[in-house]
Design an enzyme around this catalytic site. Sequence first.
Site, PDB file in Angstrom:
ATOM      1  N   GLU A 292       0.852  -1.184   0.000  1.00  0.00           N
ATOM      2  CA  GLU A 292       0.000   0.000   0.000  1.00  0.00           C
ATOM      3  C   GLU A 292       0.892   1.239   0.000  1.00  0.00           C
ATOM      4  O   GLU A 292       1.668   1.472   0.943  1.00  0.00           O
ATOM      5  CB  GLU A 292      -0.912   0.001   1.229  1.00  0.00           C
ATOM      6  N   GLU A 323      -0.447   9.664  -5.932  1.00  0.00           N
ATOM      7  CA  GLU A 323       0.633   8.685  -5.922  1.00  0.00           C
ATOM      8  C   GLU A 323       0.864   8.100  -7.319  1.00  0.00           C
ATOM      9  O   GLU A 323       2.012   7.858  -7.709  1.00  0.00           O
ATOM     10  CB  GLU A 323       0.297   7.584  -4.915  1.00  0.00           C
ATOM     11  N   ASP A 477      -7.207   2.966   2.707  1.00  0.00           N
ATOM     12  CA  ASP A 477      -6.878   1.695   3.347  1.00  0.00           C
ATOM     13  C   ASP A 477      -8.088   0.760   3.346  1.00  0.00           C
ATOM     14  O   ASP A 477      -7.952  -0.442   3.106  1.00  0.00           O
ATOM     15  CB  ASP A 477      -6.401   1.944   4.779  1.00  0.00           C
TER      16      ASP A 477
END
Length: 495
Positions: A292, A323, A477
């Site tokens: 992750e 990201e 998450d």
Amino acid sequence: MWRKASVAALLALAVSYLYHGGPDLPEQLLQYVRLPGFQSSPQRQQHLERVISDAWDSLITLPRRQWSRVAVGVNACVDVVVSGVGLLQALAVDPGSGLDHEVLHSKEDLKEAFIHYMERGAAAERFFSDKDVFQRIARAAAEYPSAKLYVGGNAALIGQKLATYPDLMVLLCGPVGPRLHEMLDEQIVVPPGSLQETDEYHLILEYKAGEQWGSTRAPQANRFIFSHDVSNSEMSSLETFVASLEEFQPDLVVLSGLHMMEGQGRELWEERLKEAVAAISDIRKDIPIHLELASMTDKDYMNSIMQEQFMPIVSSIGLNEQELLFLSQAGGGPHSQLSAWKGVPEVGQVSDILLWILERHGRSDPSSEAELTRVHFHTLAYHVLATVDGYWDNQAAAVMAGARVASSQACGVQAVDVTKVELKVPLHFHSSHFEPREALSLDPTAPATAWRRGNVTFHLTPVLVCKQPLRTVGLGDAISAEGLVYSELKGQQPF
């Protein structure tokens, strides 16, 4: 030619329907026809969202073979969630102009970086170098009237989400202090080597869509995270994590926290990355590893993760739009000339970067020795799962499950409430930004659009975006955790 004829026929049908007084033009037609000046009513829009939500509930099914034991590490902490503008005002900081900082050294740096991301509506995470100043800010945050304390850290949050499945045993390794330990789900196993006397605290400065501070106005709700967290920044629990796997015998390993090392300086992270890769390489080859990712700013550090270190030895990665673009910028990938996304990231551009990741750093070439075969991308309006053919099953359900949990968790409800969400995804998009490319559409009754490029399959699903999100921390998450629960690795044995 036939496409033009089809569009003309649909337009004629729509005009005829409206002309003869039909009060409810079918939603399936509205997704293809957009008459100039025509706006669907809130009732019609809500109907479209209900169709998608109902389709999710009927189409999302668990895989035939599920994980039974998942090991998660290695960043964990206590999150202090507070209004960003409220805290900065309490610290007697005046609004001003934004400026990004790779590492925060002062309250002024904090203010500038917060404004920089707030005006973009983007998430970010930074290391605060001055321990004493951070502790003073942390005390002020904990004493702020509306501050709330939660389980924090990607690993702990993923572990908490996985633990909501009663048949799934979860091992969590990370710096777990007494406050965090009592907050964790009782189903989570924490090895003795991960327990420590004090907790690590992270400050989460949230802002709402439309919130204003000085001349800065947030285009959407998000958060800015910062900490002075040495245990997580050095991934000090990694060796304990790997040593615990032999006894725990997981069928899946989830790794997070690499971004925390970035602020420690090149000399430290270069050495620590080598040690981390050596440790992770000791994990049995038949156990898939999901990595992750989180917000980073150092391109050399990202390149080390991509090319020399972690990317070749993990099976799956999860990441968001910031990201994804930074990864491409660091490696000279597609659309790396973009400084930032403008609004909702274009699906074709996202698809180009995902394909590049799997071709450059993954096993899209059967002769490659890389392990990477799966990338789970999430942004506010939609999610995409890209997988190399032959390695993963149930990916349409997995991407829809991730979107569903994003919609419900952001609104603080157990199930999607269609009165509290809205659709922001484009109904028409392309498989690539470049030619040749395939024109694609979203079908609300089957909201997992699929396409292939070479031997990589993509699945896209919309997100029903919460209009008034209660909490944005941990959504990524939860998305990745849910996507993994619904994923099946081909060839794995029943557990």
